[in-house]
Write an enzyme that holds these catalytic residues in place. Structure first.
Site, PDB file in Angstrom:
ATOM      1  N   CYS A   1       0.828  -1.208   0.000  1.00  0.00           N
ATOM      2  CA  CYS A   1       0.000   0.000   0.000  1.00  0.00           C
ATOM      3  C   CYS A   1       0.862   1.258   0.000  1.00  0.00           C
ATOM      4  CB  CYS A   1      -0.894   0.048   1.231  1.00  0.00           C
ATOM      5  SG  CYS A   1      -2.042  -1.327   1.360  1.00  0.00           S
TER       6      CYS A   1
ATOM      7  N   CYS B   1      -2.174  -1.342  11.280  1.00  0.00           N
ATOM      8  CA  CYS B   1      -2.050  -1.731   9.880  1.00  0.00           C
ATOM      9  C   CYS B   1      -1.898  -3.237   9.769  1.00  0.00           C
ATOM     10  CB  CYS B   1      -0.838  -1.052   9.234  1.00  0.00           C
ATOM     11  SG  CYS B   1      -1.264   0.433   8.320  1.00  0.00           S
TER      12      CYS B   1
ATOM     13  N   CYS C   1       8.412  14.458  36.149  1.00  0.00           N
ATOM     14  CA  CYS C   1       9.348  14.478  35.023  1.00  0.00           C
ATOM     15  C   CYS C   1      10.126  15.790  35.051  1.00  0.00           C
ATOM     16  CB  CYS C   1       8.612  14.379  33.696  1.00  0.00           C
ATOM     17  SG  CYS C   1       7.475  13.003  33.557  1.00  0.00           S
TER      18      CYS C   1
ATOM     19  N   HIS D   1      14.061  17.117  34.321  1.00  0.00           N
ATOM     20  CA  HIS D   1      14.300  17.553  32.942  1.00  0.00           C
ATOM     21  C   HIS D   1      13.980  19.019  32.675  1.00  0.00           C
ATOM     22  CE1 HIS D   1      15.405  13.500  31.969  1.00  0.00           C
ATOM     23  NE2 HIS D   1      14.278  13.042  32.460  1.00  0.00           N
TER      24      HIS D   1
ATOM     25  N   CYS E   1      12.317   5.695  33.789  1.00  0.00           N
ATOM     26  CA  CYS E   1      12.265   6.916  34.581  1.00  0.00           C
ATOM     27  C   CYS E   1      11.288   6.754  35.740  1.00  0.00           C
ATOM     28  CB  CYS E   1      11.823   8.097  33.719  1.00  0.00           C
ATOM     29  SG  CYS E   1      13.174   8.969  32.928  1.00  0.00           S
TER      30      CYS E   1
END
Lengths: 267, 109
Positions: free
Chosen positions: A85, A120, A183, A187, A228
């Site tokens: 496809c 798919c 988080c 970060h 994490c």
């Protein structure tokens, strides 16, 4: 006696200064930095960056190659391969890596690349879904995302995706686990600082699936999330869970404009 | 991982006497034999590539013995001098006796 103490203090001061300069020795990161957003690449050691820079040395390219082979492999009852496809991945998949996760109408929620691949497989190819973190799924994800390498991350967070983006944002800022850390505690608030022997990055997701030297193989973003979460002693969610897919969208938007690096190499 | 997948990078052509860099990479778990299965507590048996050989026109030009501390998906690069046209043959020998091979042609002008 006093003199030695002074000397010791001076020496340790020097070490701190040296360490400081070592961390900021390179300030022009080119495409790896967009305004104040810095890819994990800019936090990696020079040796690690060298592995990523050379496609031959980068062991993750072996996964990308495998993904390329799987792309043309016919599987399932429908007798189709991805290529039946989608034909040439270089054209048809050029944007996918930069724009996922997206809102998927039939399910009424977000899906990421891994889930799109398995959809798919089960619906169009009538083949079995690949397991999360299996070599096949990692290879295909890395292959698909690799087609968008160098393109700036550009996810949509408006329209139907908006509520999921908000959930992801909430997850990102939510303290969790016995260590009571979000988080963002690492970060956002401490990017660039050391956490024991490791340098904290901004936690950008543009290089995933990434080859981690620690893992000695390619791993998905959700594996990293789980790691994490475990480190702050929270119970991790399942890979592929809605929570993590929402977070994935939030992170992608947070790193909007950074180039897709898949497959990156990190320590 | 069913089968190890080797990759090599050798220049196609070279001048006589030129020094070439050859790069090789192979997928392999390199199970050190020192890890334990977390559930059963049994040792996971060692399974590594223990020998790497590069031969040129049948003559060995480079070889290395590998030990358990070599990381997974080992990368090896080395230098050799181009003397004549011919074929490089790379072989990796596994603990279980399997041999993975790859060849590359070199034309010397």
């Amino acid at each position: 006696m006093r003199r030695t103490v002074l000397a010791a203090v001076a020496a340790s001061g020097l070490i701190v200064m040296l360490a400081g300069t070592a961390l900021t020795e390179e300030s022009n990161w080119g495409a790896y930095q967009v305004n104040d957003k810095r890819s994990g690449y800019t936090y990696a050691a020079a040796e690690t960056r060298a592995i990523q820079d050379d496609d031959f040395e980068n062991p993750a390219m072996l996964w990308v190659d495998t993904g390329g082979e799987l792309w043309n492999t016919v599987e399932g009852e429908a007798g189709k391969a991805c290529a039946s496809c989608h034909e040439d991945a270089a054209e048809t998949m050029a944007e996918v890596g930069a724009t996922y996760p997206v809102y998927y109408e039939p399910r009424g929620k977000l899906i990421n690349i891994e889930q799109r691949i398995n959809l798919c497989r089960t619906e169009n190819m009538k083949a079995k879904a690949w397991k999360w973190e299996s070599r096949e799924l990692l290879s295909m994800t890395a292959f698909v995302r690799n087609q968008a390498r160098g393109k700036p991350v550009a996810v949509k967070i408006d329209g139907p995706a908006a509520p999921f983006y908000e959930k992801g944002k909430e997850f990102y800022n939510q303290r969790r686990g016995q260590l009571d850390m979000a988080c963002k505690s690492c970060h956002e608030d401490n990017a660039g600082n050391m956490i024991r022997a490791n340098l904290l990055s901004q936690g950008q997701s543009n290089g995933f699936p990434t080859y981690r030297l620690k893992w000695q193989k390619v791993g998905s973003l959700h594996r990293r999330f789980r790691g994490c979460n475990k480190q702050v002693r929270a119970t991790p969610y399942k890979a592929g869970s809605d929570e993590y897919v929402n977070l994935e969208l939030f992170l992608a938007n947070r790193g909007q404009g950074l180039p897709v690096e898949t497959p990156a190499v990190r320590n | 991982m069913a089968k190890a997948k080797p990759r090599v990078k050798v220049p196609k052509t070279a001048a006589k006497g030129e020094v070439l860099e050859i790069k090789t990479l192979i997928t392999h778990k390199m199970e050190s034999g020192q890890r334990k299965d977390k559930k059963t507590g049994d040792k996971i048996p060692r399974k590594i590539i223990n020998k790497f050989v590069c031969a040129f026109n049948g003559k060995e030009v480079f070889s290395a013995d590998w030990h358990p501390a070599i990381s997974a998906n080992p990368f090896m690069s080395f230098y050799t001098t181009a003397t004549e046209s011919g074929t490089f043959e790379f072989t990796w020998t596994d603990d279980d006796g399997s041999v993975y091979t790859k060849t590359a042609e070199l034309t010397v002008k």
